[in-house]
Write an enzyme that holds these catalytic residues in place. Sequence first.
Site, short mmCIF file in Angstrom:
data_model
loop_
_atom_site.label_atom_id
_atom_site.label_comp_id
_atom_site.label_asym_id
_atom_site.label_seq_id
_atom_site.Cartn_x
_atom_site.Cartn_y
_atom_site.Cartn_z
N ILE A 60 -9.15 -10.18 1.71
CA ILE A 60 -9.50 -9.50 2.96
C ILE A 60 -10.85 -9.21 2.45
O ILE A 60 -11.00 -8.25 1.44
CB ILE A 60 -8.81 -8.47 3.65
CG1 ILE A 60 -9.20 -7.78 4.82
CG2 ILE A 60 -8.35 -7.27 2.41
CD1 ILE A 60 -8.09 -6.87 5.42
N ALA A 61 -12.01 -8.97 3.48
CA ALA A 61 -13.39 -8.57 3.10
C ALA A 61 -13.92 -7.97 4.34
O ALA A 61 -13.63 -8.66 5.43
CB ALA A 61 -14.16 -9.54 2.40
N GLU A 105 -1.93 -8.68 -3.92
CA GLU A 105 -2.19 -7.98 -5.24
C GLU A 105 -3.50 -7.26 -5.02
O GLU A 105 -4.32 -7.83 -4.08
CB GLU A 105 -2.14 -8.61 -6.51
CG GLU A 105 -3.44 -9.74 -6.28
CD GLU A 105 -3.13 -10.74 -7.53
OE1 GLU A 105 -4.13 -11.30 -7.92
OE2 GLU A 105 -1.96 -10.97 -7.91
N ASN A 164 -9.12 -0.04 -7.04
CA ASN A 164 -9.76 -0.20 -5.71
C ASN A 164 -8.95 0.73 -4.59
O ASN A 164 -8.11 0.43 -4.01
CB ASN A 164 -9.41 -1.64 -5.29
CG ASN A 164 -10.16 -1.95 -3.86
OD1 ASN A 164 -10.67 -1.17 -3.31
ND2 ASN A 164 -10.53 -3.29 -3.76
N TYR A 176 -3.76 -0.32 2.58
CA TYR A 176 -2.63 -1.00 2.33
C TYR A 176 -1.43 0.28 2.53
O TYR A 176 -0.30 0.10 2.96
CB TYR A 176 -2.28 -1.71 1.17
CG TYR A 176 -3.43 -2.82 1.20
CD1 TYR A 176 -3.45 -3.66 2.32
CD2 TYR A 176 -4.09 -3.13 -0.08
CE1 TYR A 176 -4.32 -4.77 1.95
CE2 TYR A 176 -5.07 -4.20 -0.06
CZ TYR A 176 -5.11 -5.04 1.04
OH TYR A 176 -6.05 -5.94 1.08
#
Length: 145
Positions: free
Chosen positions: A66-67, A100, A105, A112
Amino acid sequence: MTPDSSTSPDAGTMAQVHAAAYRMDRPWSLREFAELLESPHVLALGDGRAFILARVIADEAEILTIATDPAHRRHGLARSLLAQFHAAAQKRGATCAFLEVAADNDAARALYEAAGYRQTGQRRAYYPRETGPSADALILQITLT
C-alpha cells in the site's frame, strides 16, 4: 477525500507512487507491478495519489503493498483504500486478510491497528536497513466476516 477505486491504477502509476512513497527503501519496479497485475488473483485499488495492491486466493487475502504519495499523506487515503480492500476481498470470498509490515514503520502500524489488525507472527531482521540494524517484519491479520 477518497481514492478513485472505480478503475484500477496501472503498473506505471503504481511504480511512480511507490517510488515516491518508499524512496528510503527499495521501491518496486514497473516490471514487478506489471507481472503482479497479470494474475487473476490480484486486486488493485486507488489512483495516482494512493493505491493498494493485494491478492485473494481461496478464503485468504494478502496485502502486498500500500502506498501514498508523500504530497497526499494525512488525508485518509490509505484508510479509505483499506476499507475498500476489505469489502472487495470479502466479495471475492476472503474471510481473513493478512500482511507484513516493518516493525519500525510506526505510521503503517497505526493504520493497521486502527483498522483492527492484530499481530500473529514476527520475522526477525527481515527488512535490511542501510543505516542501522535490520527491522523485524510483523505479521498482522484481521477477520473479515
